[in-house]
Design a protein around this motif. Structure first.
Motif, PDB file in Angstrom:
ATOM      1  N   LYS A  51       0.904  -1.204   0.148  1.00  0.00           N
ATOM      2  CA  LYS A  51       0.179  -0.033   0.070  1.00  0.00           C
ATOM      3  C   LYS A  51       0.829   1.139   0.044  1.00  0.00           C
ATOM      4  O   LYS A  51       1.937   1.242   0.761  1.00  0.00           O
ATOM      5  CB  LYS A  51      -1.018  -0.092   1.364  1.00  0.00           C
ATOM      6  N   GLY A  52       0.451   2.306  -0.620  1.00  0.00           N
ATOM      7  CA  GLY A  52       0.978   3.528  -0.748  1.00  0.00           C
ATOM      8  C   GLY A  52       0.654   4.521  -1.650  1.00  0.00           C
ATOM      9  O   GLY A  52      -0.797   4.772  -1.557  1.00  0.00           O
ATOM     10  N   LYS A  53       1.281   5.075  -2.647  1.00  0.00           N
ATOM     11  CA  LYS A  53       0.541   5.999  -3.644  1.00  0.00           C
ATOM     12  C   LYS A  53       0.888   5.747  -4.968  1.00  0.00           C
ATOM     13  O   LYS A  53       1.823   4.999  -5.548  1.00  0.00           O
ATOM     14  CB  LYS A  53       1.137   7.259  -3.260  1.00  0.00           C
ATOM     15  N   VAL A  54      -0.111   6.172  -5.918  1.00  0.00           N
ATOM     16  CA  VAL A  54      -0.169   5.688  -7.107  1.00  0.00           C
ATOM     17  C   VAL A  54      -0.146   7.164  -8.085  1.00  0.00           C
ATOM     18  O   VAL A  54      -1.208   7.910  -7.969  1.00  0.00           O
ATOM     19  CB  VAL A  54      -1.219   4.782  -7.601  1.00  0.00           C
ATOM     20  N   PHE A  55       0.778   7.550  -8.879  1.00  0.00           N
ATOM     21  CA  PHE A  55       0.829   8.715  -9.743  1.00  0.00           C
ATOM     22  C   PHE A  55       0.294   8.487 -11.233  1.00  0.00           C
ATOM     23  O   PHE A  55       0.623   7.518 -11.763  1.00  0.00           O
ATOM     24  CB  PHE A  55       2.184   9.389  -9.706  1.00  0.00           C
ATOM     25  N   VAL A  56      -0.565   9.282 -11.365  1.00  0.00           N
ATOM     26  CA  VAL A  56      -1.191   9.228 -12.834  1.00  0.00           C
ATOM     27  C   VAL A  56      -0.808  10.409 -13.661  1.00  0.00           C
ATOM     28  O   VAL A  56      -0.859  11.580 -13.367  1.00  0.00           O
ATOM     29  CB  VAL A  56      -2.946   9.176 -12.825  1.00  0.00           C
ATOM     30  N   PRO A  57       0.444   9.909 -14.562  1.00  0.00           N
ATOM     31  CA  PRO A  57       1.064  11.310 -15.189  1.00  0.00           C
ATOM     32  C   PRO A  57       0.339  11.802 -16.224  1.00  0.00           C
ATOM     33  O   PRO A  57       0.487  13.149 -16.582  1.00  0.00           O
ATOM     34  CB  PRO A  57       2.158  10.465 -16.013  1.00  0.00           C
ATOM     35  N   ASP A  58      -0.777  11.343 -16.758  1.00  0.00           N
ATOM     36  CA  ASP A  58      -1.656  12.030 -17.646  1.00  0.00           C
ATOM     37  C   ASP A  58      -2.378  13.342 -16.883  1.00  0.00           C
ATOM     38  O   ASP A  58      -2.778  14.108 -17.694  1.00  0.00           O
ATOM     39  CB  ASP A  58      -2.659  10.905 -18.305  1.00  0.00           C
ATOM     40  N   ILE A  59      -2.611  13.236 -15.891  1.00  0.00           N
ATOM     41  CA  ILE A  59      -3.500  14.087 -15.055  1.00  0.00           C
ATOM     42  C   ILE A  59      -2.467  14.809 -14.370  1.00  0.00           C
ATOM     43  O   ILE A  59      -3.103  15.962 -13.265  1.00  0.00           O
ATOM     44  CB  ILE A  59      -4.743  13.588 -14.700  1.00  0.00           C
ATOM     45  N   ARG A  60      -1.447  14.456 -13.863  1.00  0.00           N
ATOM     46  CA  ARG A  60      -0.391  14.836 -12.847  1.00  0.00           C
ATOM     47  C   ARG A  60      -1.102  14.862 -11.411  1.00  0.00           C
ATOM     48  O   ARG A  60      -0.954  15.764 -10.413  1.00  0.00           O
ATOM     49  CB  ARG A  60       0.022  16.157 -13.083  1.00  0.00           C
ATOM     50  N   LYS A  61      -1.984  13.769 -11.135  1.00  0.00           N
ATOM     51  CA  LYS A  61      -2.484  13.736  -9.858  1.00  0.00           C
ATOM     52  C   LYS A  61      -1.864  12.195  -9.082  1.00  0.00           C
ATOM     53  O   LYS A  61      -1.666  11.293  -9.749  1.00  0.00           O
ATOM     54  CB  LYS A  61      -3.961  13.429  -9.891  1.00  0.00           C
ATOM     55  N   THR A  62      -1.691  12.345  -7.857  1.00  0.00           N
ATOM     56  CA  THR A  62      -1.568  11.220  -6.921  1.00  0.00           C
ATOM     57  C   THR A  62      -2.500  10.749  -5.997  1.00  0.00           C
ATOM     58  O   THR A  62      -3.181  11.416  -5.462  1.00  0.00           O
ATOM     59  CB  THR A  62      -0.117  11.580  -6.054  1.00  0.00           C
ATOM     60  N   PHE A  63      -2.812   9.378  -6.207  1.00  0.00           N
ATOM     61  CA  PHE A  63      -3.753   8.790  -5.133  1.00  0.00           C
ATOM     62  C   PHE A  63      -3.333   7.872  -4.356  1.00  0.00           C
ATOM     63  O   PHE A  63      -2.205   7.191  -4.499  1.00  0.00           O
ATOM     64  CB  PHE A  63      -4.995   8.160  -6.254  1.00  0.00           C
ATOM     65  N   SER A  64      -4.186   7.535  -3.452  1.00  0.00           N
ATOM     66  CA  SER A  64      -3.743   6.239  -2.412  1.00  0.00           C
ATOM     67  C   SER A  64      -4.086   4.940  -3.163  1.00  0.00           C
ATOM     68  O   SER A  64      -4.896   5.046  -4.221  1.00  0.00           O
ATOM     69  CB  SER A  64      -4.566   6.261  -1.293  1.00  0.00           C
ATOM     70  N   GLY A  65      -3.327   4.046  -3.079  1.00  0.00           N
ATOM     71  CA  GLY A  65      -3.179   2.774  -3.840  1.00  0.00           C
ATOM     72  C   GLY A  65      -2.504   1.751  -3.347  1.00  0.00           C
ATOM     73  O   GLY A  65      -1.864   1.680  -2.333  1.00  0.00           O
TER      74      GLY A  65
END
Length: 140
Positions: free
Chosen positions: A95-109
């Motif tokens: 468990k940690g964080k997931v970065f989505v480069p297309d929208i430059r947002k980081t989510f828990s994941g």
């Protein structure tokens, strides 16, 4: 001579846990230095240790994936950590964080491993109410 014996003892102590099978309630170690492809095979991520945690860094990306990331504001997709600060969270799960480069947002994941050749990456918002998962395939 004492120094050599001390080093050999230290190596033996470090290697000993590797030789003993993990108990059923322990988290299996992630496949360090492994490469994974997303479902469309447009991005490859390398799972590795990053300090005391686990991370997944883009090692290869298609021209389209690079262009999509740039349109979203991520200029250098290759070398970007998509999976960050991953800590053990159960059997085969991190468990940690997931970065989505297309929208430059980081989510828990989370990432979880199924056998030797499947990894599921999952990112969530709204305290885990809305989630999206992808099954990645092992490249090496």
């Amino acid at each position: 001579m004492k120094s050599v014996l001390s080093r050999l003892t230290a190596v033996a102590l470090l290697a000993a846990p590797l030789a003993v099978p993990a108990a059923a309630n322990e988290t299996a170690p992630p496949p360090i230095a492994s490469e994974w492809a997303n479902p469309s095979n447009s991005v490859h991520v390398r799972i590795d240790r990053c300090g005391s945690s686990i991370c997944g860094t883009v090692s290869w990306a298609s021209a389209k994936a690079i262009a999509d990331a740039r349109r979203g504001g991520t200029q250098n997709l290759i070398g970007t950590r998509l999976f960050r600060d991953l800590e053990p969270a159960g059997a085969g799960k991190w468990k940690g964080k997931v970065f989505v480069p297309d929208i430059r947002k980081t989510f828990s994941g989370t990432i979880s491993f199924s056998g030797q050749d499947k990894m599921v990456g999952k990112g969530c918002v709204l305290f885990g109410v809305i989630c999206k998962a992808q099954t990645w395939s092992r490249v090496r």
